[in-house]
Write a protein that holds these residues in place. Structure first.
Motif, mmCIF file in Angstrom:
data_model
loop_
_atom_site.group_PDB
_atom_site.id
_atom_site.type_symbol
_atom_site.label_atom_id
_atom_site.label_comp_id
_atom_site.label_asym_id
_atom_site.label_seq_id
_atom_site.Cartn_x
_atom_site.Cartn_y
_atom_site.Cartn_z
ATOM 1 N N VAL A 184 -2.677 5.104 -0.989
ATOM 2 C CA VAL A 184 -0.455 3.912 -0.765
ATOM 3 C C VAL A 184 0.473 4.579 -1.023
ATOM 4 O O VAL A 184 1.072 4.830 -0.024
ATOM 5 C CB VAL A 184 -1.410 3.129 -2.106
ATOM 6 C CG1 VAL A 184 -0.041 2.289 -1.752
ATOM 7 C CG2 VAL A 184 -2.415 2.179 -0.923
ATOM 8 N N THR A 194 -2.536 -4.004 3.769
ATOM 9 C CA THR A 194 -2.972 -3.015 4.262
ATOM 10 C C THR A 194 -3.266 -2.898 5.340
ATOM 11 O O THR A 194 -3.026 -2.674 6.543
ATOM 12 C CB THR A 194 -4.081 -1.997 3.329
ATOM 13 O OG1 THR A 194 -2.989 -2.057 2.313
ATOM 14 C CG2 THR A 194 -4.220 -0.781 4.263
ATOM 15 N N SER A 224 -3.676 -6.160 -2.056
ATOM 16 C CA SER A 224 -2.955 -4.729 -1.717
ATOM 17 C C SER A 224 -3.900 -4.478 -0.361
ATOM 18 O O SER A 224 -3.534 -3.822 1.024
ATOM 19 C CB SER A 224 -3.761 -3.362 -2.486
ATOM 20 O OG SER A 224 -2.534 -3.642 -3.600
ATOM 21 N N ALA A 250 2.145 -2.447 -2.649
ATOM 22 C CA ALA A 250 1.036 -1.699 -2.564
ATOM 23 C C ALA A 250 0.762 -1.296 -4.183
ATOM 24 O O ALA A 250 -0.105 -1.172 -5.134
ATOM 25 C CB ALA A 250 0.367 -1.455 -1.546
ATOM 26 N N ASN A 284 3.393 -0.716 1.445
ATOM 27 C CA ASN A 284 3.294 0.628 1.064
ATOM 28 C C ASN A 284 4.138 0.414 -0.809
ATOM 29 O O ASN A 284 3.171 0.486 -1.541
ATOM 30 C CB ASN A 284 3.109 2.243 1.175
ATOM 31 C CG ASN A 284 1.998 2.397 2.570
ATOM 32 O OD1 ASN A 284 0.524 2.254 2.176
ATOM 33 N ND2 ASN A 284 2.520 2.107 3.717
#
Length: 303
Positions: free
Chosen positions: A157, A24, A20, A136, A133
């Motif tokens: 998130v 990101t 993640s 994630a 997103n």
């Protein structure tokens, strides 16, 4: 006498956190470039939120790694509280971010001239952020139920996911109508969504640090279950708290018939009480002090 049967949380969530984080960080770079290119405050706010997502994931990953370290003679419970401290940092950063977004958005809404915003690029970058997103959030969906620290990162998130949706809507309005103030309104919507979740996370952190009983845990019900065990006459000094999310700790002094202790029934009673707490209250770590009737240790009793 105690029970470690269910164990405490570990660093098992590090892999989804790491993946993640990589996603990101990549989208953050794209969003910053997109915000500069388009002039969008909402996109810049979403990029800033993405930056805090990355920071939250770094903190969560670090805290998860530290929390996985075994207990030692100085830290007998291990490093579980590292997750709580990580969640505290995340919550504070979210609040600060929301204040900044709100100030900037109000400034744009009160300005006489509307800002120039490239709606097409704004839409493309926001769509990329939405996809990242979604991935994630999917990676963290199970871990956030078990770790307060991971939940802090998950909430960021999730907030950024809905933030991306708000940016997409704003960009669509700009493309269709040319009304660029929709960008500032989307920024405010992002802040409004984030604040209650950040406050909820901080409340949970403070509850753990204050060693309050876990939400949904009724001490009276636990006491009643213990008193229902054969041979138990009384229970006092009952304490329930959490090391972190999903790691409740329980201690109690249990007054038992002397016949149970003299007759070798202490082991069976201990097993009975441990299974009761594990099955009915999902207690991870329980400690009991057995006392014979007439020899209760109530010098420091609180309950």
């Amino acid at each position: 006498m105690h029970d470690h049967a269910r164990g405490l949380s570990s660093g098992a969530h590090r892999r989804p956190l790491a993946v993640s984080l990589a996603l990101t960080a990549a989208v953050f770079a794209v969003q910053v470039a997109g915000a500069i290119l388009t002039g969008s405050l909402a996109l810049l706010a979403d990029a800033a939120h993405m930056m805090t997502d990355a920071a939250a994931l770094v903190v969560a990953l670090f805290a998860s790694t530290v929390a996985a370290r075994p207990a030692d003679e100085r830290r007998t419970y291990g490093y579980q509280r590292a997750e709580v401290l990580g969640a505290l940092v995340n919550g504070v950063v979210l609040i600060v971010l929301c204040v900044w977004i709100a100030v900037e958005a109000v400034g744009r809404l009160s300005a006489e001239a509307e800002a120039e915003i490239a709606g097409g690029w704004m839409l493309a970058v926001a769509a990329a952020g939405l996809v990242a997103n979604l991935v994630a959030a999917w990676l963290l969906r199970h871990a956030q139920k078990q770790s307060m620290n991971v939940r802090g990162a998950y909430l960021e998130v999730l907030g950024d996911l809905l933030g991306s949706v708000a940016v997409i809507v704003a960009s669509a309005v700009i493309l269709l109508t040319g009304w660029t103030r929709a960008d500032a309104i989307a920024s405010l919507a992002i802040a409004v969504f984030i604040v209650p979740r950040a406050i909820g996370l901080l409340r949970e952190v403070f509850s753990v640090l204050a060693e309050s009983a876990p939400r949904g845990t009724a001490v009276a019900d636990i006491r009643a279950h213990i008193l229902g065990a054969p041979g138990v006459r009384d229970v006092h000094d009952v304490h329930v708290w959490q090391l972190t999310r999903g790691a409740p700790v329980f201690t109690a002094h249990v007054v038992v018939d002397r016949e149970v202790l003299d007759g070798g029934g202490a082991a069976a009673l201990l097993t009975n009480l441990q299974e009761c707490l594990a099955d009915h209250f999902d207690v991870a770590h329980s400690t009991f002090q057995f006392e014979a009737v007439g020899h209760e240790d109530r010098h420091n009793a609180h309950r």
